[in-house]
Design an enzyme around this catalytic site. Structure first.
Site, PDB file in Angstrom:
ATOM      1  N   THR A  70      32.540  -2.037  42.397  1.00 37.48           N
ATOM      2  CA  THR A  70      31.621  -2.538  43.423  1.00 37.48           C
ATOM      3  C   THR A  70      30.599  -3.495  42.819  1.00 37.48           C
ATOM      4  O   THR A  70      30.350  -4.580  43.363  1.00 37.48           O
ATOM      5  CB  THR A  70      30.906  -1.379  44.129  1.00 37.48           C
ATOM      6  OG1 THR A  70      31.864  -0.648  44.911  1.00 37.48           O
ATOM      7  CG2 THR A  70      29.808  -1.887  45.056  1.00 37.48           C
ATOM      8  N   ASN A 149      44.000  -1.904  48.314  1.00 34.60           N
ATOM      9  CA  ASN A 149      43.712  -0.506  47.994  1.00 34.60           C
ATOM     10  C   ASN A 149      44.192   0.485  49.048  1.00 34.60           C
ATOM     11  O   ASN A 149      44.292   1.685  48.772  1.00 34.60           O
ATOM     12  CB  ASN A 149      42.201  -0.326  47.789  1.00 34.60           C
ATOM     13  CG  ASN A 149      41.395  -0.768  49.002  1.00 34.60           C
ATOM     14  OD1 ASN A 149      41.476  -1.921  49.421  1.00 34.60           O
ATOM     15  ND2 ASN A 149      40.614   0.130  49.561  1.00 34.60           N
ATOM     16  N   GLN A 178      42.752  -2.118  41.644  1.00 32.18           N
ATOM     17  CA  GLN A 178      43.952  -1.305  41.885  1.00 32.18           C
ATOM     18  C   GLN A 178      45.173  -1.820  41.126  1.00 32.18           C
ATOM     19  O   GLN A 178      46.261  -1.251  41.258  1.00 32.18           O
ATOM     20  CB  GLN A 178      44.272  -1.265  43.385  1.00 32.18           C
ATOM     21  CG  GLN A 178      43.277  -0.483  44.213  1.00 32.18           C
ATOM     22  CD  GLN A 178      43.289   1.005  43.929  1.00 32.18           C
ATOM     23  OE1 GLN A 178      44.233   1.537  43.353  1.00 32.18           O
ATOM     24  NE2 GLN A 178      42.233   1.689  44.323  1.00 32.18           N
ATOM     25  N   SER A 198      37.500  -1.413  37.241  1.00 36.32           N
ATOM     26  CA  SER A 198      36.777  -0.146  37.346  1.00 36.32           C
ATOM     27  C   SER A 198      37.507   0.910  36.538  1.00 36.32           C
ATOM     28  O   SER A 198      38.685   1.192  36.782  1.00 36.32           O
ATOM     29  CB  SER A 198      36.668   0.289  38.811  1.00 36.32           C
ATOM     30  OG  SER A 198      35.919   1.469  38.933  1.00 36.32           O
ATOM     31  N   HIS A 200      37.414   4.203  36.295  1.00 35.92           N
ATOM     32  CA  HIS A 200      37.899   5.474  36.827  1.00 35.92           C
ATOM     33  C   HIS A 200      39.188   5.334  37.652  1.00 35.92           C
ATOM     34  O   HIS A 200      39.756   6.332  38.079  1.00 35.92           O
ATOM     35  CB  HIS A 200      36.806   6.184  37.635  1.00 35.92           C
ATOM     36  CG  HIS A 200      36.559   5.632  39.006  1.00 35.92           C
ATOM     37  ND1 HIS A 200      37.049   6.220  40.145  1.00 35.92           N
ATOM     38  CD2 HIS A 200      35.844   4.559  39.415  1.00 35.92           C
ATOM     39  CE1 HIS A 200      36.640   5.544  41.201  1.00 35.92           C
ATOM     40  NE2 HIS A 200      35.921   4.519  40.787  1.00 35.92           N
ATOM     41  N   THR A 236      20.088  -1.021  30.103  1.00 39.47           N
ATOM     42  CA  THR A 236      20.614  -0.426  28.878  1.00 39.47           C
ATOM     43  C   THR A 236      22.093  -0.128  29.027  1.00 39.47           C
ATOM     44  O   THR A 236      22.516   0.516  29.988  1.00 39.47           O
ATOM     45  CB  THR A 236      19.854   0.873  28.542  1.00 39.47           C
ATOM     46  OG1 THR A 236      18.470   0.578  28.405  1.00 39.47           O
ATOM     47  CG2 THR A 236      20.380   1.487  27.254  1.00 39.47           C
ATOM     48  N   CYS A 323      36.067   4.683  49.951  1.00 40.19           N
ATOM     49  CA  CYS A 323      34.776   4.100  50.313  1.00 40.19           C
ATOM     50  C   CYS A 323      34.561   4.054  51.819  1.00 40.19           C
ATOM     51  O   CYS A 323      33.452   3.872  52.292  1.00 40.19           O
ATOM     52  CB  CYS A 323      34.655   2.686  49.741  1.00 40.19           C
ATOM     53  SG  CYS A 323      34.684   2.640  47.940  1.00 40.19           S
TER      54      CYS A 323
END
Length: 384
Positions: A70, A149, A178, A198, A200, A236, A323
């Site tokens: 995102t 997706n 994806q 992404s 994950h 950070t 989402c």
């Protein structure tokens, strides 16, 4: 448990978890600090960036760490639009994009940008010719996801990239969230300027992602402050997450050849078995679709009810994208494909990983058929 919701998130590899814990506990310094702990952290961050760049066949200086898909999509789209607004304010995207792309575009629309949504055919695919027909003198960005997706449709990224090489002032953004480990990704060959990832989604950890920014492309920063990530993404750095992401990407790509073949076999079995169930329609196209996603609708069955019924049997799948699933609205992707409202409202998504088996698929087919019959009887009784 049978977990068929891998497009929402994947189970982290054990090795990925181990590396995250080790870095978090032993190399916890801030990579911006000048002391030894900080320098150790900076070295690990540099190594992770270099490894990811090597795996994607790009330069380390073109990899920018983010918090996930995102943020990468928002940084690519808003950053490009704000940087190049003096050149033009026309943006192009497909009508089947992820909400993080679609809603970012809608925000820009409120700021005076002109948005064109490309139509999708009944397979959820857009045409390069439609991209060309939509280009205007003030077009500055085209954004198209590589793999949808919800239904798994593979978009013609190579064709669009080849087309856009004729328009050097237009940036090409690809949401590849994806795609990693499921379909080939040729960033440089396909003329991609910006590409989102992404962790994950390929057995890394949530809260970690990356954005490829081609050398020479400038973006306005969305997060200001510490000037990290070459002043493009302040904050950070999540060193442990970056190291874990690099390990997850390497393990996924090393296992991809056998893993993809395994997913294809499971998906083929699922497609054949589900097609025999009464009033069930397969929404995922037979051709040009990723090996891990199968979308289908069952007439007369409420999506959320079936999801919970299967969950009681230890089976996990989803409705639309994770989402959007809690909004209980018909899938925008399916509506764009011309799927009737009632079927778009009763759509389900099975999404696989390399670990899923044909035995699991057979159990899920039986469970879905039994649950659908049971729920139809309940609905008929309720209607009476």
């Amino acid at each position: 448990m049978i977990y068929f919701d891998n497009s929402a998130t994947t189970r982290p590899y054990n090795e990925v978890l181990d590396s995250f814990v080790k870095v978090s506990s032993e190399y916890f310094g801030n990579p911006s600090s000048l002391h030894g702990l900080g320098l150790q952290a900076e070295k690990l961050l540099t190594q992770a960036r270099t490894q990811i760049a090597s795996l994607l066949t790009v330069k380390p200086t073109e990899i920018y760490f983010t918090s996930g898909g995102t943020e990468s999509n928002n940084l690519a789209i808003k950053g490009a639009a704000l940087t190049h607004k003096n050149k033009g304010k026309h943006l192009i995207l497909s009508s089947v994009e992820h909400p993080s792309v679609r809603e970012a575009m809608e925000q820009l629309k409120k700021l005076g940008f002109d948005i064109t949504y490309l139509p999708a055919d009944r397979n959820g695919r857009i045409m390069a010719d439609d991209v060309k027909a939509s280009i205007k003198k003030d077009t500055i960005l085209v954004s198209v996801m590589q793999v949808n997706n919800e239904v798994g449709t593979i978009q013609p990224i190579a064709e669009i990239g080849k087309l856009l090489k004729q328009y050097p002032t237009i940036l090409f953004h690809v949401d590849a969230v994806q795609a990693v480990g499921k379909v080939p990704l040729n960033i440089m060959e396909n003329g991609i300027d910006l590409c989102s990832f992404s962790a994950h989604k390929f057995h890394g950890l949530k809260g970690t992602g990356a954005l490829f920014i081609r050398e020479g492309v400038r973006l306005d920063a969305l997060l200001s402050g510490g000037n990290q990530e070459w002043k493009v993404r302040s904050g950070t750095e999540n060193v442990a997450g970056a190291v874990a992401m690099a390990k997850a990407l390497r393990m996924t790509l090393v296992n991809s050849e056998l893993g993809i073949e395994r997913m294809k076999k499971v998906k083929t079995l699922l497609r054949a078995g589900l097609s025999k169930i009464d009033d069930l329609t397969i929404n995922t196209p037979l051709e040009n679709s990723a090996p891990h996603i199968l979308n289908f609708s069952i007439k007369g069955v409420k999506a959320e009810v079936l999801i919970h019924t299967l969950e009681h049997k230890g089976i996990y799948l989803s409705t639309t994208s994770a989402c959007s699933s809690k909004k209980q609205l018909p899938s925008q992707t399916l509506l764009a494909m011309g799927v009737p409202d009632d079927l778009a409202d009763s759509a389900f998504r099975i999404s696989l990983s390399y670990d899923n088996t044909e035995e699991e698929a057979e159990k899920v087919i039986v469970a879905i058929e039994e649950a659908a019959k049971q729920l139809r009887k309940v609905m008929k009784t309720y209607d009476l």
